[in-house]
Design a protein around this motif. Structure first.
Motif: not given
Length: 443
Positions: A379-383, A389-398, A425-431
């Protein structure tokens, strides 16, 4: 009945003051937790320990299992550690967490649950168990108005007139000299089916658990409706004989909810005189199923295919027999054109911001595991996907990307905010569908 609430990994001190638990209640609840299937079992995917409760000298401490424990005249509700409504009162926060947990259960079990049928006040005042019972009762009552499902069942009876077919063997062995009785074999349209027996068992089981007067009233009325259905002990229920098809499709979700209460892989139910009852969910397993099903929904129609726990390749082959050794089971595989393009492993634990720890608290074992996936599944990509949680910043992301040494694959750490249902769903799709070229820039 005293009802206590504690968050996952938090402590509940012994005592009689508000926010404390009486020591004798703590002893009984801890004893019940120690008899559950999760007791003493190592947590999955880095849950950080084993068991349900730590029975300390001064406090009970919840671990990576959530749900309800009820023993004697007390109950303990364990809620997941989800960041919601900062600045709100504990009651409002617990209400929001209950709502998110029920949503996660609904997604994981593929249920359509209208969370709006429960008032804001009920989310604050009622435990998770009572809320689930209320939703089940309202859904069952509404569906029963359209009629109880029936199906043809085979019957054998001795009748004065022929009905159906004559059972020749039984006729000549049981009534060889009495032609006034005929050994008949026929099909009868009946409501006493495996599905209805399971639903009745769920109603009776919940009636014994519920402590809310309104829920007990609903369950008593439902038990009356099922009065003519046979009582079958839970261990003897025939789950394998239930067939959900176009004739009874509207009962699929109620069947799944009955399984949730009586026999589900996320939970264990312990019963017995003087013991109590536990309905528990391991958050690692629930988070994995929740995310996996959301990803499947998010990429539907895009040309990607999602499989959960679907890899199962072996790390090693025995030299003498070619027998596979050390089988792998990635949480989520995403394929395109038959080839694996993305491996996702979910971890229900908190990672730190990079400013605090360059490794973000990611364990070495998790990294080694992902390196094995990169090699086996090409696999070329692994996550590695964590709860936000708030300590990671304002929004979920990579949050970080790294190239695996000696390999072209990219390993990234990312988070998803399960406390925020808006645009999930949009956030999951974007990720998941992020530009792979951008993913190639190592962090």
């Amino acid at each position: 009945m005293p009802a206590y609430t504690v968050r996952e990994w938090d402590k509940l001190a012994y005592g009689e003051a508000e926010g404390q638990i009486a020591a004798h209640h703590a002893d009984r609840l801890a004893g019940l937790a120690a008899r559950s299937a999760f007791a003493g079992r190592a947590g999955r995917s880095g849950s950080g320990g084993s068991g349900v409760l730590e029975h300390g000298r001064h406090a009970l401490r919840a671990r990576g299992v959530v749900g309800i424990l009820a023993a004697g005249d007390a109950s303990l509700e364990i809620l997941p550690k989800i960041d919601v409504a900062p600045g709100a009162t504990p009651d409002h926060q617990n209400a929001a967490i209950r709502k998110r947990l029920v949503h996660m259960l609904a997604v994981a079990l593929d249920l359509k649950i209208d969370l709006g049928v429960v008032t804001d006040l009920a989310w604050q005042r009622e435990t998770l168990l009572e809320i689930l019972i209320r939703i089940f009762c309202e859904k069952l009552t509404e569906t029963l108005r359209k009629g109880m499902p029936r199906r043809y069942v085979g019957r054998e009876e001795d009748l004065p007139t022929l009905r159906g077919q004559l059972d020749v063997n039984r006729q000549f062995t049981r009534h060889p000299v009495n032609p006034s009785r005929l050994a008949c074999r026929f099909d009868l349209l009946s409501e006493d089916t495996p599905l209805n027996r399971i639903l009745k068992a769920a109603v009776l089981h919940l009636f014994r658990l519920s402590r809310r007067g309104a829920n007990q009233k609903r369950l008593r009325e439902l038990a009356f409706v099922y009065a003519d259905i046979a009582d079958v002990p839970v261990p003897a229920l025939r789950w394998d004989e239930v067939v959900i098809d176009r004739t009874n499709r509207s009962w699929r979700e109620l069947f799944a909810m009955a399984r949730l209460f009586l026999h589900d892989r996320y939970q264990t139910t312990t019963g017995g005189t003087g013991e109590g009852t536990a309905m528990l969910f391991e958050m690692n397993a629930l988070f994995e199923e929740y995310v996996g099903r959301l990803i499947a929904r998010a990429v539907a129609g895009t040309g990607y295919a999602v499989s959960l726990q679907g890899g199962r390749l072996f790390c090693l082959r025995a030299q003498d027999s070619e027998r596979g050794l050390f089988q792998t089971r990635p949480d989520i595989l995403i394929r395109r054109g038959g080839a694996v393009v993305h491996v996702i492993d979910t971890k229900w634990k908190r990672i730190s911001a990079r400013i605090d720890d360059p490794k973000q608290g990611v364990s070495q074992a998790d990294v080694y595991q992902m390196m094995a996936y990169a090699q086996l599944y090409r696999a070329p990509r692994l996550t590695l996907l964590y709860p936000h949680h708030p300590g990671l910043g304002a929004s979920d992301d990579v949050h970080a990307r790294h190239r695996i040494t000696g390999h072209g694959a990219i390993l990234e750490t990312a988070s998803i905010d399960v406390g925020n249902g808006a645009g999930m769903l949009d956030r999951i799709r974007r990720l998941v569908l992020a530009d792979e070229a951008m993913a190639g820039a190592a962090g």
